[in-house]
Design a protein around this motif. Structure first.
Motif, PDB file in Angstrom:
ATOM      1  N   LEU A 134      30.233  18.968 -36.657  1.00 32.29           N
ATOM      2  CA  LEU A 134      30.822  17.696 -37.065  1.00 32.29           C
ATOM      3  C   LEU A 134      32.163  17.486 -36.376  1.00 32.29           C
ATOM      4  O   LEU A 134      32.931  18.423 -36.186  1.00 32.29           O
ATOM      5  CB  LEU A 134      31.030  17.665 -38.588  1.00 32.29           C
ATOM      6  CG  LEU A 134      29.850  18.109 -39.462  1.00 32.29           C
ATOM      7  CD1 LEU A 134      30.297  18.257 -40.903  1.00 32.29           C
ATOM      8  CD2 LEU A 134      28.712  17.125 -39.362  1.00 32.29           C
ATOM      9  N   THR A 135      32.444  16.234 -36.031  1.00 31.36           N
ATOM     10  CA  THR A 135      33.740  15.868 -35.454  1.00 31.36           C
ATOM     11  C   THR A 135      34.200  14.561 -36.094  1.00 31.36           C
ATOM     12  O   THR A 135      33.389  13.774 -36.600  1.00 31.36           O
ATOM     13  CB  THR A 135      33.656  15.687 -33.927  1.00 31.36           C
ATOM     14  OG1 THR A 135      32.642  14.717 -33.613  1.00 31.36           O
ATOM     15  CG2 THR A 135      33.327  16.993 -33.236  1.00 31.36           C
ATOM     16  N   THR A 136      35.494  14.335 -36.040  1.00 32.00           N
ATOM     17  CA  THR A 136      36.060  13.125 -36.626  1.00 32.00           C
ATOM     18  C   THR A 136      35.995  11.979 -35.623  1.00 32.00           C
ATOM     19  O   THR A 136      36.374  12.128 -34.462  1.00 32.00           O
ATOM     20  CB  THR A 136      37.523  13.357 -37.049  1.00 32.00           C
ATOM     21  OG1 THR A 136      37.555  14.355 -38.061  1.00 32.00           O
ATOM     22  CG2 THR A 136      38.135  12.086 -37.598  1.00 32.00           C
ATOM     23  N   THR A 137      35.514  10.842 -36.091  1.00 31.16           N
ATOM     24  CA  THR A 137      35.405   9.653 -35.257  1.00 31.16           C
ATOM     25  C   THR A 137      36.700   8.851 -35.349  1.00 31.16           C
ATOM     26  O   THR A 137      37.630   9.212 -36.054  1.00 31.16           O
ATOM     27  CB  THR A 137      34.217   8.795 -35.712  1.00 31.16           C
ATOM     28  OG1 THR A 137      34.445   8.381 -37.069  1.00 31.16           O
ATOM     29  CG2 THR A 137      32.925   9.596 -35.655  1.00 31.16           C
ATOM     30  N   GLY A 138      36.720   7.721 -34.650  1.00 31.17           N
ATOM     31  CA  GLY A 138      37.901   6.870 -34.663  1.00 31.17           C
ATOM     32  C   GLY A 138      38.236   6.331 -36.040  1.00 31.17           C
ATOM     33  O   GLY A 138      39.386   5.973 -36.306  1.00 31.17           O
ATOM     34  N   SER A 139      37.248   6.285 -36.936  1.00 37.06           N
ATOM     35  CA  SER A 139      37.487   5.772 -38.282  1.00 37.06           C
ATOM     36  C   SER A 139      37.918   6.870 -39.242  1.00 37.06           C
ATOM     37  O   SER A 139      37.912   6.675 -40.452  1.00 37.06           O
ATOM     38  CB  SER A 139      36.220   5.097 -38.811  1.00 37.06           C
ATOM     39  OG  SER A 139      35.125   6.007 -38.804  1.00 37.06           O
ATOM     40  N   SER A 140      38.274   8.046 -38.700  1.00 39.87           N
ATOM     41  CA  SER A 140      38.728   9.195 -39.501  1.00 39.87           C
ATOM     42  C   SER A 140      37.641   9.739 -40.413  1.00 39.87           C
ATOM     43  O   SER A 140      37.936  10.369 -41.423  1.00 39.87           O
ATOM     44  CB  SER A 140      39.965   8.818 -40.337  1.00 39.87           C
ATOM     45  OG  SER A 140      41.030   8.467 -39.490  1.00 39.87           O
ATOM     46  N   VAL A 141      36.375   9.495 -40.063  1.00 37.52           N
ATOM     47  CA  VAL A 141      35.252  10.037 -40.824  1.00 37.52           C
ATOM     48  C   VAL A 141      34.659  11.207 -40.056  1.00 37.52           C
ATOM     49  O   VAL A 141      34.331  11.090 -38.878  1.00 37.52           O
ATOM     50  CB  VAL A 141      34.161   8.970 -41.066  1.00 37.52           C
ATOM     51  CG1 VAL A 141      32.946   9.586 -41.747  1.00 37.52           C
ATOM     52  CG2 VAL A 141      34.721   7.835 -41.917  1.00 37.52           C
ATOM     53  N   LEU A 142      34.559  12.358 -40.697  1.00 37.98           N
ATOM     54  CA  LEU A 142      33.958  13.541 -40.083  1.00 37.98           C
ATOM     55  C   LEU A 142      32.442  13.393 -40.147  1.00 37.98           C
ATOM     56  O   LEU A 142      31.872  13.234 -41.230  1.00 37.98           O
ATOM     57  CB  LEU A 142      34.399  14.788 -40.848  1.00 37.98           C
ATOM     58  CG  LEU A 142      33.949  16.146 -40.298  1.00 37.98           C
ATOM     59  CD1 LEU A 142      34.664  16.450 -38.989  1.00 37.98           C
ATOM     60  CD2 LEU A 142      34.224  17.248 -41.316  1.00 37.98           C
ATOM     61  N   SER A 143      31.772  13.412 -38.990  1.00 34.44           N
ATOM     62  CA  SER A 143      30.329  13.180 -38.979  1.00 34.44           C
ATOM     63  C   SER A 143      29.661  13.966 -37.871  1.00 34.44           C
ATOM     64  O   SER A 143      30.297  14.371 -36.900  1.00 34.44           O
ATOM     65  CB  SER A 143      30.022  11.679 -38.818  1.00 34.44           C
ATOM     66  OG  SER A 143      30.522  11.203 -37.576  1.00 34.44           O
ATOM     67  N   GLY A 144      28.350  14.170 -38.036  1.00 34.88           N
ATOM     68  CA  GLY A 144      27.592  14.897 -37.033  1.00 34.88           C
ATOM     69  C   GLY A 144      26.219  15.250 -37.553  1.00 34.88           C
ATOM     70  O   GLY A 144      25.690  14.605 -38.466  1.00 34.88           O
ATOM     71  N   THR A 145      25.628  16.288 -36.972  1.00 34.44           N
ATOM     72  CA  THR A 145      24.250  16.650 -37.288  1.00 34.44           C
ATOM     73  C   THR A 145      24.186  17.847 -38.226  1.00 34.44           C
ATOM     74  O   THR A 145      25.038  18.732 -38.212  1.00 34.44           O
ATOM     75  CB  THR A 145      23.480  16.997 -36.006  1.00 34.44           C
ATOM     76  OG1 THR A 145      24.169  18.069 -35.313  1.00 34.44           O
ATOM     77  CG2 THR A 145      23.391  15.793 -35.084  1.00 34.44           C
ATOM     78  N   ALA A 167      16.150  17.979 -40.771  1.00 27.77           N
ATOM     79  CA  ALA A 167      17.196  17.381 -39.942  1.00 27.77           C
ATOM     80  C   ALA A 167      17.837  16.239 -40.710  1.00 27.77           C
ATOM     81  O   ALA A 167      17.180  15.531 -41.480  1.00 27.77           O
ATOM     82  CB  ALA A 167      16.623  16.879 -38.621  1.00 27.77           C
ATOM     83  N   ALA A 168      19.141  16.043 -40.507  1.00 34.83           N
ATOM     84  CA  ALA A 168      19.853  14.965 -41.195  1.00 34.83           C
ATOM     85  C   ALA A 168      21.159  14.677 -40.475  1.00 34.83           C
ATOM     86  O   ALA A 168      21.617  15.461 -39.626  1.00 34.83           O
ATOM     87  CB  ALA A 168      20.115  15.332 -42.655  1.00 34.83           C
ATOM     88  N   MET A 169      21.765  13.548 -40.832  1.00 37.06           N
ATOM     89  CA  MET A 169      23.107  13.204 -40.379  1.00 37.06           C
ATOM     90  C   MET A 169      24.047  13.409 -41.559  1.00 37.06           C
ATOM     91  O   MET A 169      23.745  13.028 -42.690  1.00 37.06           O
ATOM     92  CB  MET A 169      23.170  11.756 -39.890  1.00 37.06           C
ATOM     93  CG  MET A 169      22.271  11.467 -38.692  1.00 37.06           C
ATOM     94  SD  MET A 169      22.701  12.458 -37.232  1.00 37.06           S
ATOM     95  CE  MET A 169      24.351  11.842 -36.883  1.00 37.06           C
ATOM     96  N   LEU A 170      25.198  14.020 -41.291  1.00 36.77           N
ATOM     97  CA  LEU A 170      26.141  14.375 -42.339  1.00 36.77           C
ATOM     98  C   LEU A 170      27.499  13.753 -42.031  1.00 36.77           C
ATOM     99  O   LEU A 170      27.935  13.744 -40.884  1.00 36.77           O
ATOM    100  CB  LEU A 170      26.269  15.898 -42.424  1.00 36.77           C
ATOM    101  CG  LEU A 170      27.136  16.497 -43.528  1.00 36.77           C
ATOM    102  CD1 LEU A 170      26.496  16.271 -44.893  1.00 36.77           C
ATOM    103  CD2 LEU A 170      27.327  17.997 -43.290  1.00 36.77           C
TER     104      LEU A 170
END
Length: 211
Positions: A134-145, A167-170
């Motif tokens: 997981l990494t933080t996007t520009g919207s400060s939301v940590l997301s990934g696989t 499998a999922a997105m988190l």
């Protein structure tokens, strides 16, 4: 053994120049019961927990630059009386809803395991081989696989089965964990769904739907 926020760790390494901390053989468990009931399994264990803090923490901004969990095991067990094995949160003088969200820049999970057992319902879910990046996007939301290689075992009402890879997105926004685009393959049926865990409420709330 070091006691850190109610968590035991066999070894602690830190570097003040890089603001990095590494804990080995981490264990978090509920306090012992006053009766003679059998001890409950730890809520959380990990071979190693490593984190790096941002320099902004010196100014009072709570956050984590990077977090890595090696071989973490989360066990959620509810006995026949409904008692959970999770550690109790220390009492706070802050009013409800006043908790500050914790931001995380990047998180990695390797070779994890999650086990849920409900003694009242006779339900057991055991997931092994869990990994996440997981990494933080520009919207400060940590997301990934999120992926679960398995084996994954399910038991309910005396019926046992196993499912294929999951499998999922988190994503994590500092207050809640969202699990989307969940895909599960099993001998009985293929399942798709999503779930949300709200960490800002007391107690923590969980909502889910699937098809």
């Amino acid at each position: 053994v070091f006691a850190i926020l109610g968590t035991g760790a066999r070894d602690l390494d830190y570097n003040l120049f890089t603001l990095s901390v590494s804990l080995r053989k981490v264990r978090a468990a509920a306090t012992a019961r006053p009766d003679s009931a059998p001890a409950r399994p730890p809520f959380f264990e990990a071979d190693q927990v490593s984190l790096t803090l941002p320099w902004a923490i010196v100014a009072g901004r709570v956050g984590v630059e990077s977090l890595t969990l090696a071989a973490p095991v989360v066990t959620i067990e509810r006995d026949a009386a409904g008692a959970l094995n999770r550690p109790t949160r220390p009492e706070s003088t802050k009013p409800a809803g006043a908790r500050r969200p914790v931001t995380i820049g990047a998180a990695t999970v390797r070779d994890g395991r999650v086990r849920y057992a409900d003694g009242a319902r006779g339900l057991v879910v055991d997931l092994e081989g869990l990994s996440a990046s997981l990494t933080t996007t520009g919207s400060s939301v940590l997301s990934g696989t999120l992926a679960v290689a398995g084996p994954t075992r399910l038991e309910a009402a005396g019926h046992r089965t196993s499912v294929g890879p999951i499998a999922a997105m988190l994503s994590y926004d500092g207050a809640a964990i969202a699990i989307d685009r969940v895909s599960v393959t099993s001998p009985e049926a293929d399942i798709a769904g999503r779930a949300r865990i709200d960490l800002a409420t007391t107690p923590v709330s969980l909502t889910a739907d699937y098809a």
